[in-house]
Design a protein around this motif. Structure first.
Motif, mmCIF file in Angstrom:
data_model
loop_
_atom_site.group_PDB
_atom_site.id
_atom_site.type_symbol
_atom_site.label_atom_id
_atom_site.label_comp_id
_atom_site.label_asym_id
_atom_site.label_seq_id
_atom_site.Cartn_x
_atom_site.Cartn_y
_atom_site.Cartn_z
ATOM 1 N N GLY A 35 42.748 52.554 43.162
ATOM 2 C CA GLY A 35 41.410 52.696 43.780
ATOM 3 C C GLY A 35 40.493 53.574 42.945
ATOM 4 O O GLY A 35 39.167 53.368 42.542
ATOM 5 N N ALA A 36 41.034 54.463 42.203
ATOM 6 C CA ALA A 36 40.418 55.272 41.270
ATOM 7 C C ALA A 36 39.786 54.435 40.185
ATOM 8 O O ALA A 36 38.734 54.581 39.712
ATOM 9 C CB ALA A 36 41.092 56.397 40.693
ATOM 10 N N LEU A 37 40.701 53.795 39.428
ATOM 11 C CA LEU A 37 40.413 52.740 38.526
ATOM 12 C C LEU A 37 39.142 51.757 38.883
ATOM 13 O O LEU A 37 38.282 51.313 38.073
ATOM 14 C CB LEU A 37 41.673 51.911 37.755
ATOM 15 N N LEU A 40 36.091 53.975 39.011
ATOM 16 C CA LEU A 40 35.411 53.873 37.655
ATOM 17 C C LEU A 40 35.025 52.893 36.763
ATOM 18 O O LEU A 40 33.792 52.864 36.345
ATOM 19 C CB LEU A 40 36.879 54.688 36.714
ATOM 20 N N THR A 41 35.757 51.672 37.127
ATOM 21 C CA THR A 41 35.227 50.616 36.501
ATOM 22 C C THR A 41 34.418 49.554 37.198
ATOM 23 O O THR A 41 33.459 48.741 36.396
ATOM 24 C CB THR A 41 36.279 49.576 35.896
ATOM 25 N N GLY A 42 34.410 49.685 38.419
ATOM 26 C CA GLY A 42 33.640 48.610 39.388
ATOM 27 C C GLY A 42 34.106 47.404 39.579
ATOM 28 O O GLY A 42 33.494 46.565 40.069
ATOM 29 N N SER A 43 35.193 47.181 39.160
ATOM 30 C CA SER A 43 36.141 45.905 39.207
ATOM 31 C C SER A 43 37.536 45.879 39.527
ATOM 32 O O SER A 43 38.151 46.657 38.784
ATOM 33 C CB SER A 43 35.834 45.135 37.835
ATOM 34 N N ALA A 45 39.702 43.644 39.604
ATOM 35 C CA ALA A 45 40.505 42.642 38.460
ATOM 36 C C ALA A 45 40.830 43.719 37.279
ATOM 37 O O ALA A 45 41.991 43.328 36.789
ATOM 38 C CB ALA A 45 39.599 41.365 38.168
ATOM 39 N N LEU A 46 39.757 44.096 36.758
ATOM 40 C CA LEU A 46 39.933 45.131 35.738
ATOM 41 C C LEU A 46 40.973 46.174 35.880
ATOM 42 O O LEU A 46 41.667 46.533 35.111
ATOM 43 C CB LEU A 46 38.524 46.029 35.121
ATOM 44 N N ALA A 47 40.905 46.939 37.046
ATOM 45 C CA ALA A 47 41.665 47.797 37.469
ATOM 46 C C ALA A 47 43.052 47.586 37.616
ATOM 47 O O ALA A 47 44.148 48.143 37.020
ATOM 48 C CB ALA A 47 41.366 48.658 38.650
ATOM 49 N N MET A 48 43.358 46.294 37.942
ATOM 50 C CA MET A 48 44.743 45.575 38.155
ATOM 51 C C MET A 48 45.281 45.211 36.656
ATOM 52 O O MET A 48 46.312 45.384 36.374
ATOM 53 C CB MET A 48 44.548 44.461 38.988
ATOM 54 N N GLN A 49 44.383 45.119 35.884
ATOM 55 C CA GLN A 49 44.750 44.632 34.538
ATOM 56 C C GLN A 49 45.173 45.899 33.888
ATOM 57 O O GLN A 49 45.987 46.168 32.792
ATOM 58 C CB GLN A 49 43.626 43.932 33.529
ATOM 59 N N GLY A 50 44.520 47.181 34.306
ATOM 60 C CA GLY A 50 44.907 48.342 33.601
ATOM 61 C C GLY A 50 46.198 48.954 34.142
ATOM 62 O O GLY A 50 46.698 49.609 33.159
ATOM 63 N N THR A 51 46.905 48.229 35.076
ATOM 64 C CA THR A 51 48.246 48.660 35.281
ATOM 65 C C THR A 51 49.118 47.900 33.909
ATOM 66 O O THR A 51 50.095 48.656 33.577
ATOM 67 C CB THR A 51 48.695 48.068 36.745
ATOM 68 N N SER A 52 48.879 46.671 33.755
ATOM 69 C CA SER A 52 49.556 46.206 32.441
ATOM 70 C C SER A 52 49.361 46.963 31.334
ATOM 71 O O SER A 52 50.553 47.215 30.482
ATOM 72 C CB SER A 52 49.105 44.719 32.599
ATOM 73 N N VAL A 53 48.429 47.551 31.042
ATOM 74 C CA VAL A 53 48.043 48.312 29.812
ATOM 75 C C VAL A 53 48.740 49.554 30.092
ATOM 76 O O VAL A 53 49.557 50.138 29.039
ATOM 77 C CB VAL A 53 46.498 48.555 29.858
#
Length: 80
Positions: A35-37, A40-43, A45-53
């Motif tokens: 939720g915080a990501l 922060l990003t407004g997306s 999908a991007l927040a979910m990809q951040g977990t992979s990173v």
């Protein structure tokens, strides 16, 4: 009497605590972090990809730290 030794009992208790702690804190902090990501990003999908990173980064850090730790000598037990 046949039972579990005190040391083994302590191990089982610690394992039980670990089995509770990991899902409890992971299940609690995961949605908050996503939720915080997302905010922060407004997306989402991007927040979910951040977990992979984050997973790749943590794996790299563990791998790198393993090279910094002093290697312990292997102790071989003598046969009886």
């Amino acid at each position: 009497t046949q039972g579990v030794s005190s040391a083994a009992s302590d191990v089982y208790k610690r394992q039980g605590c670990d089995y509770f702690r990991h899902p409890a804190f992971g299940g609690f902090l995961g949605p908050v972090a996503i939720g915080a990501l997302t905010d922060l990003t407004g997306s989402l999908a991007l927040a979910m990809q951040g977990t992979s990173v984050a997973l790749l980064l943590s794996g790299f850090l563990w791998w790198r730290a393993s090279h910094l730790v002093r290697k312990l000598p292997i102790q071989r037990e003598e046969p009886l």
